[in-house]
Design a protein around this motif. Structure first.
Motif, PDB file in Angstrom:
ATOM      1  N   MET A 122     -41.452  -5.542 -43.530  1.00  0.00           N
ATOM      2  CA  MET A 122     -42.420  -4.955 -42.622  1.00  0.00           C
ATOM      3  C   MET A 122     -43.749  -5.677 -42.855  1.00  0.00           C
ATOM      4  SD  MET A 122     -42.880  -2.479 -40.333  1.00  0.00           S
ATOM      5  CE  MET A 122     -41.167  -2.096 -40.471  1.00  0.00           C
ATOM      6  N   PRO A 123     -44.269  -6.343 -41.818  1.00  0.00           N
ATOM      7  CA  PRO A 123     -45.515  -7.082 -42.024  1.00  0.00           C
ATOM      8  C   PRO A 123     -46.710  -6.148 -42.209  1.00  0.00           C
ATOM      9  CG  PRO A 123     -44.852  -7.203 -39.728  1.00  0.00           C
ATOM     10  CD  PRO A 123     -43.747  -6.506 -40.468  1.00  0.00           C
ATOM     11  N   ARG A 124     -47.556  -6.544 -43.123  1.00  0.00           N
ATOM     12  CA  ARG A 124     -48.830  -5.847 -43.309  1.00  0.00           C
ATOM     13  C   ARG A 124     -49.886  -6.691 -42.621  1.00  0.00           C
ATOM     14  NH1 ARG A 124     -48.438  -1.544 -46.821  1.00  0.00           N
ATOM     15  NH2 ARG A 124     -46.503  -1.549 -47.991  1.00  0.00           N
ATOM     16  N   PHE A 125     -50.856  -6.032 -42.031  1.00  0.00           N
ATOM     17  CA  PHE A 125     -51.828  -6.729 -41.232  1.00  0.00           C
ATOM     18  C   PHE A 125     -53.167  -6.851 -41.927  1.00  0.00           C
ATOM     19  CE2 PHE A 125     -49.372  -4.313 -37.827  1.00  0.00           C
ATOM     20  CZ  PHE A 125     -48.483  -5.351 -37.630  1.00  0.00           C
ATOM     21  N   GLY A 126     -53.815  -7.984 -41.688  1.00  0.00           N
ATOM     22  CA  GLY A 126     -55.211  -8.138 -42.070  1.00  0.00           C
ATOM     23  C   GLY A 126     -56.058  -7.333 -41.095  1.00  0.00           C
ATOM     24  N   GLU A 127     -57.361  -7.283 -41.341  1.00  0.00           N
ATOM     25  CA  GLU A 127     -58.257  -6.454 -40.532  1.00  0.00           C
ATOM     26  C   GLU A 127     -58.250  -6.876 -39.065  1.00  0.00           C
ATOM     27  OE1 GLU A 127     -61.684  -5.191 -38.434  1.00  0.00           O
ATOM     28  OE2 GLU A 127     -61.581  -7.245 -39.196  1.00  0.00           O
ATOM     29  N   LEU A 128     -58.339  -8.162 -38.787  1.00  0.00           N
ATOM     30  CA  LEU A 128     -58.351  -8.635 -37.407  1.00  0.00           C
ATOM     31  C   LEU A 128     -56.975  -8.469 -36.752  1.00  0.00           C
ATOM     32  CD1 LEU A 128     -59.929  -9.807 -35.110  1.00  0.00           C
ATOM     33  CD2 LEU A 128     -59.598 -12.098 -36.084  1.00  0.00           C
ATOM     34  N   GLU A 129     -55.922  -8.732 -37.495  1.00  0.00           N
ATOM     35  CA  GLU A 129     -54.567  -8.510 -36.966  1.00  0.00           C
ATOM     36  C   GLU A 129     -54.378  -7.044 -36.582  1.00  0.00           C
ATOM     37  OE1 GLU A 129     -51.905 -11.864 -39.310  1.00  0.00           O
ATOM     38  OE2 GLU A 129     -52.352  -9.963 -40.330  1.00  0.00           O
ATOM     39  N   GLU A 130     -54.871  -6.161 -37.424  1.00  0.00           N
ATOM     40  CA  GLU A 130     -54.745  -4.731 -37.133  1.00  0.00           C
ATOM     41  C   GLU A 130     -55.478  -4.362 -35.847  1.00  0.00           C
ATOM     42  OE1 GLU A 130     -55.510  -0.360 -39.159  1.00  0.00           O
ATOM     43  OE2 GLU A 130     -56.145  -2.159 -40.230  1.00  0.00           O
ATOM     44  N   GLN A 131     -56.679  -4.914 -35.655  1.00  0.00           N
ATOM     45  CA  GLN A 131     -57.433  -4.627 -34.441  1.00  0.00           C
ATOM     46  C   GLN A 131     -56.689  -5.127 -33.198  1.00  0.00           C
ATOM     47  OE1 GLN A 131     -60.172  -2.687 -34.157  1.00  0.00           O
ATOM     48  NE2 GLN A 131     -59.685  -2.305 -36.316  1.00  0.00           N
ATOM     49  N   VAL A 132     -56.071  -6.287 -33.301  1.00  0.00           N
ATOM     50  CA  VAL A 132     -55.290  -6.825 -32.189  1.00  0.00           C
ATOM     51  C   VAL A 132     -54.076  -5.930 -31.921  1.00  0.00           C
ATOM     52  CG1 VAL A 132     -53.810  -8.762 -31.482  1.00  0.00           C
ATOM     53  CG2 VAL A 132     -56.097  -9.198 -32.424  1.00  0.00           C
ATOM     54  N   MET A 133     -53.371  -5.532 -32.984  1.00  0.00           N
ATOM     55  CA  MET A 133     -52.201  -4.670 -32.806  1.00  0.00           C
ATOM     56  C   MET A 133     -52.596  -3.333 -32.184  1.00  0.00           C
ATOM     57  SD  MET A 133     -49.478  -6.312 -33.573  1.00  0.00           S
ATOM     58  CE  MET A 133     -48.332  -4.942 -33.492  1.00  0.00           C
ATOM     59  N   LEU A 134     -53.728  -2.778 -32.570  1.00  0.00           N
ATOM     60  CA  LEU A 134     -54.172  -1.507 -31.984  1.00  0.00           C
ATOM     61  C   LEU A 134     -54.367  -1.647 -30.478  1.00  0.00           C
ATOM     62  CD1 LEU A 134     -56.700  -0.280 -34.705  1.00  0.00           C
ATOM     63  CD2 LEU A 134     -54.461   0.706 -34.155  1.00  0.00           C
ATOM     64  N   ARG A 135     -54.900  -2.788 -30.040  1.00  0.00           N
ATOM     65  CA  ARG A 135     -55.079  -3.024 -28.599  1.00  0.00           C
ATOM     66  C   ARG A 135     -53.729  -3.160 -27.896  1.00  0.00           C
ATOM     67  NH1 ARG A 135     -59.323  -2.914 -31.544  1.00  0.00           N
ATOM     68  NH2 ARG A 135     -61.350  -2.949 -30.517  1.00  0.00           N
ATOM     69  N   LEU A 136     -52.790  -3.866 -28.536  1.00  0.00           N
ATOM     70  CA  LEU A 136     -51.465  -4.035 -27.934  1.00  0.00           C
ATOM     71  C   LEU A 136     -50.736  -2.690 -27.841  1.00  0.00           C
ATOM     72  CD1 LEU A 136     -50.327  -7.334 -29.696  1.00  0.00           C
ATOM     73  CD2 LEU A 136     -50.873  -7.051 -27.271  1.00  0.00           C
ATOM     74  N   TRP A 137     -50.816  -1.892 -28.898  1.00  0.00           N
ATOM     75  CA  TRP A 137     -50.162  -0.582 -28.894  1.00  0.00           C
ATOM     76  C   TRP A 137     -50.769   0.336 -27.837  1.00  0.00           C
ATOM     77  CZ3 TRP A 137     -50.453  -0.904 -34.815  1.00  0.00           C
ATOM     78  CH2 TRP A 137     -49.229  -1.351 -35.342  1.00  0.00           C
ATOM     79  N   ALA A 138     -52.061   0.195 -27.576  1.00  0.00           N
ATOM     80  CA  ALA A 138     -52.751   1.112 -26.663  1.00  0.00           C
ATOM     81  C   ALA A 138     -52.348   0.914 -25.208  1.00  0.00           C
ATOM     82  CB  ALA A 138     -54.265   0.946 -26.805  1.00  0.00           C
TER      83      ALA A 138
END
Length: 166
Positions: free
Chosen positions: A1-17
């Motif tokens: 399971m990949p763990r995300f850096g801060e910027l990756e997390e922000q990108v994933m939050l936008r994709l999930w939204a």
């Protein structure tokens, strides 16, 4: 399971939204005004997430569109599972985790447990419609009695079944 850096997390939050594939430009726009990033930076982050297996991409004309492989909930559950499995004092960690929950979070946990672990109905001996716990056995029979069981079991050996072993 990949763990995300801060910027990756922000990108994933936008994709999930958005619940639909997004082009690099769409992701960049979704990050504004909090993060004013270059197009190439967002493209690199999405490519890194693709290589980690967190997003899939498909061509739309000349541009890729990206979408999460897992829902946010499934990703979070996977991270929790990994942490749970790698922890030494699993029960202790779980107790500390639950103790730190708000009343609303505890209610959500109870609801989730009711869904994930529905209770088996307790058989009622007085209910004639209740299923028989051991069909074919008399009330006082047990496997040791041989009642209801095939006492004449086939005792073929491997050599009997395969002529090459005999």
């Amino acid at each position: 399971m990949p763990r995300f850096g801060e910027l990756e997390e922000q990108v994933m939050l936008r994709l999930w939204a958005v619940h639909e594939p997004m082009a690099v430009r769409d992701v960049r726009d979704a990050l504004l005004p909090e993060r004013d990033l270059a197009y190439t930076t967002v493209m690199t982050v999405l490519d890194n997430l693709f290589r980690k297996g967190a997003v899939r991409r498909g061509l739309d004309g000349r541009a890729y569109r990206y979408e999460p492989v897992l829902s946010r909930e499934a990703h979070t559950a996977g991270l929790m599972r990994e942490d749970w499995l790698s922890g030494g004092g699993r029960a202790g960690a779980l107790v500390h985790f639950v103790e730190g929950m708000s009343p609303e979070q505890l209610d959500a946990l109870r609801d989730a447990l009711r869904v994930a672990l529905p209770e088996e109905p307790v058989p009622n001996e007085d209910d004639p419609a209740a299923p028989d716990p051991a069909p074919g056995l008399a009330d006082d029979a047990s496997p040791a009695d041989g009642v209801g069981f095939d006492a004449d079991l086939d005792t073929d050996t491997d050599a009997d079944l395969d002529p090459d072993l005999g």
